[in-house]
Design an enzyme around this catalytic site. Structure first.
Site, PDB file in Angstrom:
ATOM      1  N   SER A 148     -17.758 -20.610  71.531  1.00  0.00           N
ATOM      2  CA  SER A 148     -19.198 -20.624  71.277  1.00  0.00           C
ATOM      3  C   SER A 148     -19.973 -20.855  72.565  1.00  0.00           C
ATOM      4  O   SER A 148     -21.172 -20.586  72.635  1.00  0.00           O
ATOM      5  CB  SER A 148     -19.547 -21.703  70.253  1.00  0.00           C
ATOM      6  OG  SER A 148     -19.175 -22.979  70.740  1.00  0.00           O
ATOM      7  N   TYR A 160     -15.155 -21.571  82.599  1.00  0.00           N
ATOM      8  CA  TYR A 160     -14.500 -21.333  81.310  1.00  0.00           C
ATOM      9  C   TYR A 160     -15.170 -20.174  80.580  1.00  0.00           C
ATOM     10  O   TYR A 160     -14.515 -19.206  80.192  1.00  0.00           O
ATOM     11  CB  TYR A 160     -14.528 -22.603  80.462  1.00  0.00           C
ATOM     12  CG  TYR A 160     -13.957 -22.417  79.077  1.00  0.00           C
ATOM     13  CD1 TYR A 160     -12.610 -22.131  78.904  1.00  0.00           C
ATOM     14  CD2 TYR A 160     -14.762 -22.525  77.957  1.00  0.00           C
ATOM     15  CE1 TYR A 160     -12.083 -21.950  77.634  1.00  0.00           C
ATOM     16  CE2 TYR A 160     -14.241 -22.354  76.684  1.00  0.00           C
ATOM     17  CZ  TYR A 160     -12.894 -22.071  76.527  1.00  0.00           C
ATOM     18  OH  TYR A 160     -12.375 -21.888  75.277  1.00  0.00           O
ATOM     19  N   LYS A 164     -13.624 -16.347  79.858  1.00  0.00           N
ATOM     20  CA  LYS A 164     -13.395 -15.971  78.459  1.00  0.00           C
ATOM     21  C   LYS A 164     -14.220 -14.750  78.071  1.00  0.00           C
ATOM     22  O   LYS A 164     -13.865 -14.015  77.159  1.00  0.00           O
ATOM     23  CB  LYS A 164     -13.744 -17.128  77.504  1.00  0.00           C
ATOM     24  CG  LYS A 164     -12.648 -18.136  77.302  1.00  0.00           C
ATOM     25  CD  LYS A 164     -11.502 -17.558  76.501  1.00  0.00           C
ATOM     26  CE  LYS A 164     -10.593 -18.637  75.983  1.00  0.00           C
ATOM     27  NZ  LYS A 164      -9.504 -18.105  75.171  1.00  0.00           N
TER      28      LYS A 164
END
Length: 170
Positions: A148, A160, A164
């Site tokens: 999210s 991160y 991703k």
């Protein structure tokens, strides 16, 4: 038109299935009637978690197998699928929960840290999807999870979220 989405009697492979979200998914699939769950773990550090998850899966009545591999290498992903097929059969469900978080200011991230994040979060997902396409049974399901954090700014998670993000395009 009605379609049935049952896990009853299905074989699942979960990358990153030893603990956290992957471990919960493994337990949940078994509780809902999966026939077998192949549980991937990365290294000796997560082996005990994988064995605990496997014991919980078996307690629910499903066969469980644990498989180790560093999925930042394409050959290890190929081996994971081959070993899972040999141990429990072709998967009907393949789920990738592998991820690495580095909560650190952007300016302090080293090249080595970035390279590791990119390999864990992006490269492993790419090769997982490639192998899933070759090994998952017809009409099977393939899932790879992101975060999210891709939709919201949260301080210190840039590496991160950035590593991703390619998964959404795969």
């Amino acid at each position: 038109m009605s379609s049935q989405h049952s896990i009853q009697g299905k074989v699942a492979l979960i990358a990153g299935g030893a603990k956290n979200l992957g471990g919960l998914i493994a337990r949940d699939l078994a509780a809902h009637g999966a026939k077998a769950v192949a549980i991937h773990y990365n290294s000796a550090a997560s082996r005990a978690d994988a064995e605990q998850t496997a014991a919980a899966v078996e307690k629910s009545g499903a066969k469980a197998v644990t498989l180790q591999g560093d999925l930042t290498r394409a050959g290890a992903v190929e081996r994971l699928f081959a070993d899972a097929v040999a141990a429990v059969g072709r998967p009907d469900i393949a789920i990738n929960t592998v991820g690495k978080v580095l909560k650190k200011p952007f300016a302090d991230i080293t090249e080595a840290e970035y390279d590791e994040m990119a390999a864990v979060n992006g490269k492993s997902a790419f090769f997982f999807l490639r192998e899933a396409g070759k090994h998952v049974n017809d009409h099977g399901k393939v899932v790879t999870l992101v975060t999210s954090l891709l939709g919201a700014f949260t301080p210190f998670y840039a590496s991160y979220a950035g590593t991703k993000a390619p998964v959404e395009h795969f």
